[in-house]
Scaffold this active site. Structure first.
Site, mmCIF file in Angstrom:
data_model
loop_
_atom_site.group_PDB
_atom_site.id
_atom_site.type_symbol
_atom_site.label_atom_id
_atom_site.label_comp_id
_atom_site.label_asym_id
_atom_site.label_seq_id
_atom_site.Cartn_x
_atom_site.Cartn_y
_atom_site.Cartn_z
ATOM 1 C CB SER A 163 -0.877 -0.001 1.258
ATOM 2 O OG SER A 163 -1.503 1.246 1.472
ATOM 3 C CE1 TYR A 165 -4.420 -1.887 5.017
ATOM 4 C CE2 TYR A 165 -3.398 0.183 4.313
ATOM 5 C CZ TYR A 165 -4.042 -1.008 4.007
ATOM 6 O OH TYR A 165 -4.300 -1.311 2.687
#
Length: 318
Positions: free
Chosen positions: A161, A174
């Site tokens: 990401s 995350y």
């Protein structure tokens, strides 16, 4: 092999292991929605023979049926949880027996939760690591060694990401998983090279998937107009899952390690590496803005709770 036995070309260039997906056996996790579904459909259109999995059985069955109706090929599919090692091991044994060794393995399944450290609970941290990091590791453990032993090369795709490259506000849990899979991929990029297995690390920025509307933003009211406005702005700049899938398949064909789905993340990562102090200042500003949003929405939540309590407090009828 000794270093002096290596050709200079071998140190500089690696022939593309999988120049086309046609006729190749391709495993894709998270194939029932978002980037995973779009990638499965795009790979099928290019002639790949698919093995698909996702947590959601009904939706996975729909995707498989649709691909088959479109003259695509799904060799095998099964719903399950990639964070469960025993399930992945049994799934891999079934795939080995019925389909054989994969040519391409794509770890696309993932979940997301955002929040500051005082709001995040242990379950948030644990879920991020279990699904986004240990899930891909389970798939790698159970599918990649067969590719090595076969000796015909292949390709591994891991989805990280922008939060695996940059210090985005509220992304600690995350990012723990996404920086982790980035590290795994960096090492495997070199470990698997001698086996002619390429590795791609996909670093999406904004992608307009169902995950955007379901991401758990801990301590923030998603229904607050100010939060909705930020989400709407995200939708305006986010790329489609189809565009992300196109970038992933191109990354495989070109044997690229870092695969970006949009220019902003490519530029942002380059800028962060070249200009450390300006990067820190921008991140501090972004963090302050997120903090302000959290505080004003938090006060709104507290005010509503107080009004509700007042409305339900019994009064003395005298």
């Amino acid at each position: 092999m000794r270093l002096r036995d290596l050709h200079v070309r071998d140190l500089l260039v690696m022939d593309t292991p999988v120049p086309t997906l046609r006729g190749r056996k391709v495993l894709i996790t998270g194939a029932a929605s978002g980037i995973g579904e779009a990638t499965a459909r795009a790979a099928a259109a290019e002639g790949a023979e698919l093995v698909l999995t996702d947590l959601h059985a009904d939706r996975l069955d729909e995707v498989v049926a649709d691909i088959n109706r479109s003259d695509g090929t799904v060799l095998y599919h099964l719903a399950g949880d990639v964070s469960d090692y025993d399930w992945v091991r049994n799934f891999a044994a079934q795939v080995d027996a019925e389909v054989g060794t994969m040519d391409v393995v794509m770890n696309i399944a993932g979940v997301s939760a955002w929040g500051t450290v005082e709001n995040l609970q242990h379950r948030h941290w644990r879920t991020m690591v279990d699904v986004n990091l240990m899930g891909p590791i389970h798939i790698i453990e159970c599918f990649v060694p067969q590719m090595v032993r076969r000796g015909h090369g292949g390709h591994l795709v891991n989805v990280s990401s922008a939060a695996g490259l940059l210090a985005l506000p509220w992304h600690a849990a995350y990012s723990a998983s996404k920086f982790g899979i980035r590290g795994v991929s960096e090492v495997l990029r070199f470990d698997l090279r001698r086996h002619h297995i390429g590795v791609s690390l996909v670093c999406p920025g904004g992608v307009d998937t169902p995950l955007v509307n379901t991401v758990d933003i801990v301590g923030v009211d998603r229904e607050d107009p100010r939060v909705k406005k930020q989400i709407d702005q995200f939708h305006k700049v986010a790329v489609s899952p189809d565009k992300a899938a196109e970038a992933i398949l191109k990354g495989i064909r070109k044997n690229r390690f870092l695969v970006y789905t949009s220019f902003d993340i490519r530029f942002g990562y380059w800028w962060a590496r070249k200009f450390a102090l300006p990067y820190e200042i921008v991140m501090r500003i972004a963090n302050d803005r997120f903090d302000h949003l959290a505080r004003v929405t938090g006060r709104a939540i507290e005010a509503r709770a107080a009004r509700t309590a007042d409305d339900t407090t019994p009064t003395d009828a005298g």
